[in-house]
Design a protein around this motif. Structure first.
Motif: not given
Ligand code: KMT
Ligand code: NI
Length: 179
Positions: A70, A85, A89, A91, A95, A97, A134, A136, A146
């Motif tokens: 990124i 990001f 949101h 999922h 998630e 990472r 969350h 990002f 990442a």
């Molecule tokens: C997310 O869904 O929050 C992301 O993919 C964040 C970026 S990935 C380092």
């Protein structure tokens, strides 16, 4: 090594700044675990041969992985993606990472809907549970690399808040009860 995390102020200044509450209110790994957020500190210089990473992947079924860099010169539609990001949101899956280089912030909501900012740097692997709200952002260094891990075929679909009607959201919220 513990993760560095803290409650955020509510200023709408640059998202890349630390936004520490004054006085600083740190958040412990135990508190993060109660929210379903788990952390490992690994050897990012040898990620491709790291037995500890291999073990985590095997035990948790993280069959898929890719690496995302990124930075404005490497990520197509950089500005647009960063904006996405940082939209709050959730999922339908965890998630996961692993920061291989640079640093970044993951913000998660606590039980009272307050933002916790988690500072991730090289070697930090984090799992955010399915259904947690969350977002990002990069920090002021504007660069991170990442690894993205996933159980099976990846689904990156994000549902921006409000997304309270998903079963996974109900499941997540009930998992917080009594913890
Ligand atoms: C997310 O869904 O929050 C992301 O993919 C964040 C970026 S990935 C380092
Ligand atoms: Ni996400």
């Amino acid at each position: 090594m513990a993760l560095e995390a803290w409650y955020m102020d509510s200023s709408d200044d640059d998202q890349r700044k630390p936004h520490r509450l004054r006085p600083h209110q740190p958040v412990s790994s135990e508190e993060l675990q109660k929210l379903g957020v788990f952390h490992w500190r690994l050897d990012a210089d040898h990620f491709d041969s790291d037995p500890e990473l291999r073990k985590i992947r095997e035990e948790r079924g993280y069959s898929y992985m890719d690496i995302i860099t990124i930075h404005k010169d490497t990520l197509p539609n950089y500005e647009e993606k960063l904006k996405m990001f940082y939209e709050e949101h959730l999922h339908l899956d965890d998630e996961i990472r692993y920061i291989l280089d640079g640093q970044a912030y993951f913000d998660v909501r606590d039980k009272e809907d307050r933002w916790i900012r988690i500072w991730m740097s090289k070697g930090d692997l984090i799992t955010l549970p399915a259904g947690i709200y969350h977002r990002f952002t990069l920090d002021e260094t504007n660069y991170t690399k990442a690894m993205r891990l996933f159980v099976g075929e990846p689904v990156w679909k994000a549902y921006n808040r409000p997304a309270d009607d998903f079963e996974i959201r109900h499941k997540y919220v009930s998992s917080l009860q009594g913890s």
